[in-house]
Design a protein around this motif. Sequence first.
Motif, PDB file in Angstrom:
ATOM      1  N   ALA A  60       0.870  -1.170  -0.020  1.00 33.63           N
ATOM      2  CA  ALA A  60       0.077   0.060  -0.125  1.00 33.63           C
ATOM      3  C   ALA A  60       1.152   1.102  -0.013  1.00 33.63           C
ATOM      4  O   ALA A  60       1.834   1.408   0.821  1.00 33.63           O
ATOM      5  CB  ALA A  60      -0.924   0.070   1.122  1.00 33.63           C
ATOM      6  N   PHE A  61       0.747   2.022  -0.900  1.00 33.73           N
ATOM      7  CA  PHE A  61       1.361   3.275  -0.884  1.00 33.73           C
ATOM      8  C   PHE A  61       0.800   4.502  -1.557  1.00 33.73           C
ATOM      9  O   PHE A  61      -0.311   4.499  -2.149  1.00 33.73           O
ATOM     10  CB  PHE A  61       2.757   3.133  -1.761  1.00 33.73           C
ATOM     11  CG  PHE A  61       2.407   2.996  -3.323  1.00 33.73           C
ATOM     12  CD1 PHE A  61       2.874   4.195  -4.139  1.00 33.73           C
ATOM     13  CD2 PHE A  61       1.992   2.056  -3.924  1.00 33.73           C
ATOM     14  CE1 PHE A  61       2.645   4.342  -5.710  1.00 33.73           C
ATOM     15  CE2 PHE A  61       1.682   2.147  -5.313  1.00 33.73           C
ATOM     16  CZ  PHE A  61       1.936   3.175  -6.241  1.00 33.73           C
ATOM     17  N   THR A  62       1.342   5.634  -1.251  1.00 34.45           N
ATOM     18  CA  THR A  62       0.887   7.008  -1.535  1.00 34.45           C
ATOM     19  C   THR A  62       1.990   7.661  -1.917  1.00 34.45           C
ATOM     20  O   THR A  62       2.987   7.665  -1.259  1.00 34.45           O
ATOM     21  CB  THR A  62      -0.001   7.545  -0.399  1.00 34.45           C
ATOM     22  OG1 THR A  62      -0.786   8.787  -0.905  1.00 34.45           O
ATOM     23  CG2 THR A  62       0.984   7.793   0.675  1.00 34.45           C
ATOM     24  N   LEU A  63       1.448   8.565  -3.308  1.00 34.53           N
ATOM     25  CA  LEU A  63       2.867   9.725  -3.504  1.00 34.53           C
ATOM     26  C   LEU A  63       2.019  10.836  -3.473  1.00 34.53           C
ATOM     27  O   LEU A  63       0.928  11.109  -3.766  1.00 34.53           O
ATOM     28  CB  LEU A  63       2.974   9.234  -4.961  1.00 34.53           C
ATOM     29  CG  LEU A  63       3.932   7.943  -5.363  1.00 34.53           C
ATOM     30  CD1 LEU A  63       3.928   7.737  -6.798  1.00 34.53           C
ATOM     31  CD2 LEU A  63       5.063   8.020  -4.935  1.00 34.53           C
ATOM     32  N   THR A  64       2.826  11.804  -2.680  1.00 34.89           N
ATOM     33  CA  THR A  64       2.412  13.171  -2.878  1.00 34.89           C
ATOM     34  C   THR A  64       3.219  14.212  -3.496  1.00 34.89           C
ATOM     35  O   THR A  64       4.508  14.294  -2.829  1.00 34.89           O
ATOM     36  CB  THR A  64       1.959  13.617  -1.211  1.00 34.89           C
ATOM     37  OG1 THR A  64       1.186  12.888  -0.612  1.00 34.89           O
ATOM     38  CG2 THR A  64       1.551  14.951  -1.173  1.00 34.89           C
ATOM     39  N   PRO A  65       3.084  14.899  -4.606  1.00 32.00           N
ATOM     40  CA  PRO A  65       3.874  15.819  -4.878  1.00 32.00           C
ATOM     41  C   PRO A  65       3.783  16.933  -4.184  1.00 32.00           C
ATOM     42  O   PRO A  65       2.673  17.291  -3.816  1.00 32.00           O
ATOM     43  CB  PRO A  65       3.334  16.046  -6.534  1.00 32.00           C
ATOM     44  CG  PRO A  65       1.965  15.413  -6.437  1.00 32.00           C
ATOM     45  CD  PRO A  65       1.797  14.609  -5.429  1.00 32.00           C
TER      46      PRO A  65
ATOM     47  N   PRO B  49      -3.413  16.681 -10.302  1.00 33.49           N
ATOM     48  CA  PRO B  49      -4.119  15.375 -10.972  1.00 33.49           C
ATOM     49  C   PRO B  49      -3.079  15.033 -12.114  1.00 33.49           C
ATOM     50  O   PRO B  49      -2.872  13.967 -12.251  1.00 33.49           O
ATOM     51  CB  PRO B  49      -5.051  15.996 -11.719  1.00 33.49           C
ATOM     52  CG  PRO B  49      -5.190  17.503 -11.711  1.00 33.49           C
ATOM     53  CD  PRO B  49      -4.225  17.942 -10.285  1.00 33.49           C
ATOM     54  N   ASP B  50      -2.430  15.850 -12.847  1.00 37.15           N
ATOM     55  CA  ASP B  50      -1.309  15.368 -13.879  1.00 37.15           C
ATOM     56  C   ASP B  50      -0.103  14.591 -13.399  1.00 37.15           C
ATOM     57  O   ASP B  50      -0.043  13.632 -13.778  1.00 37.15           O
ATOM     58  CB  ASP B  50      -0.911  16.595 -14.525  1.00 37.15           C
ATOM     59  CG  ASP B  50      -1.892  17.133 -15.584  1.00 37.15           C
ATOM     60  OD1 ASP B  50      -2.795  16.606 -16.042  1.00 37.15           O
ATOM     61  OD2 ASP B  50      -1.839  18.663 -15.742  1.00 37.15           O
ATOM     62  N   GLU B  51       0.173  15.051 -12.242  1.00 42.64           N
ATOM     63  CA  GLU B  51       1.348  14.524 -11.479  1.00 42.64           C
ATOM     64  C   GLU B  51       1.022  13.025 -11.110  1.00 42.64           C
ATOM     65  O   GLU B  51       1.636  12.047 -11.493  1.00 42.64           O
ATOM     66  CB  GLU B  51       1.744  14.985 -10.268  1.00 42.64           C
ATOM     67  CG  GLU B  51       2.502  16.067 -10.702  1.00 42.64           C
ATOM     68  CD  GLU B  51       1.708  17.772 -10.730  1.00 42.64           C
ATOM     69  OE1 GLU B  51       1.920  18.673 -11.208  1.00 42.64           O
ATOM     70  OE2 GLU B  51       0.318  17.646 -10.604  1.00 42.64           O
TER      71      GLU B  51
ATOM     72  N   ARG C 195       7.741  16.002 -12.470  1.00 43.99           N
ATOM     73  CA  ARG C 195       6.803  16.910 -12.566  1.00 43.99           C
ATOM     74  C   ARG C 195       6.655  18.017 -11.464  1.00 43.99           C
ATOM     75  O   ARG C 195       6.239  18.935 -11.268  1.00 43.99           O
ATOM     76  CB  ARG C 195       5.315  16.390 -12.883  1.00 43.99           C
ATOM     77  CG  ARG C 195       5.075  15.898 -14.098  1.00 43.99           C
ATOM     78  CD  ARG C 195       3.654  15.466 -14.261  1.00 43.99           C
ATOM     79  NE  ARG C 195       3.244  15.361 -15.607  1.00 43.99           N
ATOM     80  CZ  ARG C 195       2.669  15.854 -16.389  1.00 43.99           C
ATOM     81  NH1 ARG C 195       2.414  17.296 -16.244  1.00 43.99           N
ATOM     82  NH2 ARG C 195       2.146  15.639 -17.688  1.00 43.99           N
ATOM     83  N   ALA C 196       7.338  17.355 -10.331  1.00 44.49           N
ATOM     84  CA  ALA C 196       7.029  18.047  -8.816  1.00 44.49           C
ATOM     85  C   ALA C 196       8.591  18.244  -8.232  1.00 44.49           C
ATOM     86  O   ALA C 196       9.532  17.227  -8.712  1.00 44.49           O
ATOM     87  CB  ALA C 196       6.378  17.298  -8.077  1.00 44.49           C
ATOM     88  N   PRO C 197       8.976  19.233  -7.801  1.00 45.14           N
ATOM     89  CA  PRO C 197      10.436  19.587  -7.135  1.00 45.14           C
ATOM     90  C   PRO C 197      10.682  18.527  -5.899  1.00 45.14           C
ATOM     91  O   PRO C 197      11.829  18.348  -5.582  1.00 45.14           O
ATOM     92  CB  PRO C 197      10.396  20.795  -6.758  1.00 45.14           C
ATOM     93  CG  PRO C 197       9.019  21.457  -6.382  1.00 45.14           C
ATOM     94  CD  PRO C 197       8.080  20.503  -7.430  1.00 45.14           C
ATOM     95  N   ARG C 198       9.573  17.950  -5.494  1.00 44.31           N
ATOM     96  CA  ARG C 198       9.632  16.998  -4.303  1.00 44.31           C
ATOM     97  C   ARG C 198       8.848  16.178  -3.950  1.00 44.31           C
ATOM     98  O   ARG C 198       7.391  16.433  -4.621  1.00 44.31           O
ATOM     99  CB  ARG C 198       9.616  17.763  -2.835  1.00 44.31           C
ATOM    100  CG  ARG C 198      10.111  17.121  -1.581  1.00 44.31           C
ATOM    101  CD  ARG C 198      10.118  18.194  -0.452  1.00 44.31           C
ATOM    102  NE  ARG C 198       9.854  17.310   0.864  1.00 44.31           N
ATOM    103  CZ  ARG C 198       9.650  17.769   1.949  1.00 44.31           C
ATOM    104  NH1 ARG C 198       9.333  19.427   1.791  1.00 44.31           N
ATOM    105  NH2 ARG C 198       9.418  17.381   3.103  1.00 44.31           N
TER     106      ARG C 198
END
Length: 101
Positions: free
Chosen positions: A4-9, A17-19, A64-67
Amino acid sequence: MLIAFTLTPVGVGESFPDEIADAVEIIRASGLPYRSDSMYTMIEGEWEEVMDVVRRATEAVAARAPRVQLVLKADVWPGRPGGLLDGKIGAFERHLADRGQ
């Protein structure tokens, strides 16, 4: 194995939404069983294949995201055949039904 994982830009504003769509495309293309909800995505498979999907999804968001923040939880069950994704939920639902709930 079940992950189970989650990614947060981070650093892209409140809506991203695009990321996340880029990561979802990688998950879907993997062919592995998965389920997403409002907080996590769960993927079932062998260690190497599941972790490869998580890595590639994380890299897609990072492009797409700096972090990127990654939260990951794993159920490592050696020798267990597939079916964890639906099997664990089904077993719990049967338990509730047996209790009359």
